[in-house]
Design a protein around this motif. Sequence first.
Motif, PDB file in Angstrom:
ATOM      1  N   ASP A  62      -5.190  30.788  91.263  1.00  0.00           N
ATOM      2  CA  ASP A  62      -5.218  31.453  92.567  1.00  0.00           C
ATOM      3  C   ASP A  62      -6.469  32.329  92.632  1.00  0.00           C
ATOM      4  OD1 ASP A  62      -2.744  30.364  93.272  1.00  0.00           O
ATOM      5  OD2 ASP A  62      -1.665  31.986  92.259  1.00  0.00           O
ATOM      6  N   GLN A 105      -8.379  35.401  94.777  1.00  0.00           N
ATOM      7  CA  GLN A 105      -8.273  36.459  95.778  1.00  0.00           C
ATOM      8  C   GLN A 105      -9.643  37.131  95.923  1.00  0.00           C
ATOM      9  OE1 GLN A 105      -5.186  39.180  94.583  1.00  0.00           O
ATOM     10  NE2 GLN A 105      -3.534  37.770  95.117  1.00  0.00           N
ATOM     11  N   THR A 140      -4.297  34.448  88.294  1.00  0.00           N
ATOM     12  CA  THR A 140      -4.999  34.877  89.507  1.00  0.00           C
ATOM     13  C   THR A 140      -6.342  35.498  89.157  1.00  0.00           C
ATOM     14  OG1 THR A 140      -2.903  35.305  90.651  1.00  0.00           O
ATOM     15  CG2 THR A 140      -4.893  36.325  91.572  1.00  0.00           C
TER      16      THR A 140
END
Length: 322
Positions: A308, A310, A278
Amino acid sequence: MNGVIPQAQRRTLAELDEKLNFSVGDRDSKRSAFWVMLTLSAVIAVAGVVGDSTATVIGAMIVAPLSTPILGVGLGITTGQGALVGRSLVYVVGGICLVVVLGVAFAQVLPNPSNVLTNSQVLGRTSPTLMDLTAALATGLVGAIAIARKDVGDVLPGVAIAISLVPPLAVVGVCLGSGSPSLAVGAFVLFTSNVVAMIITATGVFVAAGYARDAGILKTSRRRAYLVLAALLIVVAIPMVGNSLSSLWARQIGSAAQQWLADTPGAEVTDVTWQGSTATIDVLGPETLPPLDELEASIDALIPWNPDVQIVHTVGTRIAAG
C-alpha cells in the motif's frame, strides 16, 4: 592464530580466568568495581541519551564493565565451566536490570518525555539492521583478542564493546519510561544481538587460541552450547533482516518517487517510512502532482508484492535563506 595472538603475548588460562571470573582472586573488589562502575556508566549513558549528546554517551563507555561477564560466558563455554557461564549470565542480567531501571527513572522526571523518542540517540538504536550485527561480531573479536593478549590494554577494547551494550539498554529504559514499548523492544533486540554475537566470537577466539585444549575440553562437550548460540543468533537476526529489507525498500521507493516528481518543478520527497505493508511518502511540492498510478506501477515493479502506498502531501516549496 599465532599471528593474531602471538605465543609470547598470550595470556595463560589461569590469567584469563583471573580477569573474567568474578569468583577468582579478590572477589569482593571485583564485584564492587563492577557494580559501582556500571552504575556510573549507566547514569552518564542515560543522561547522554536524554540530552541527545553523542559525546556524553561515548564518554560513559570509558567506565562501563559489562563486557567482562559477557567474555566470561565465552570463556566458560570454551573451557567447559558451566558454573562460570551461569555466574557470568547472572551479572549480565543484573546489569540489564540496573541500566533499564535507571533509564525508566530518568524518563519519569522529564517534562516532555515524548520529545526524547525523536532524538538521534534513540532513533539510531531502535531499528537494528544486519550492519549492526556485523559491527557486533567485529567488536566481539576486538574484545576477545585484546583480553587474550598481554600487550593490548583493556580500556580501548572495553570502550568499543561498551558502545554496543550500555547505550541500547539506556534507550530501552528511556523508551519504557516514556510509554513506547515498541521502540524499547527494538533497542533490546539490538542489545541482545550484540551480546550473542560477542559470546560467539569470544568463544571462537578462545577455542582457536588453544584455551579449550589447555582445559582438556573436547569439541563434542561444547556442541549443545554451540546449538543454543546458533539458535539465539537466528532469532535475533530475523527482525534485523526485516529492518534491513525495510531500509532497502524505503530507499528504492524514495528513488522511484523522486523520479515520479522529476517533471514537477519544486516538488521533492522529504521522507519515506515503511510500516507493515504500507509505504508512506512525504512530498513537499505544488498543489498538483503527477498521477499516482505511475508511482504505484513503479513501486510494484520494485517490491516483490503490492504494498500500500500513502502520499502525505505538503503544499509549498523550500525557500533558501539569504
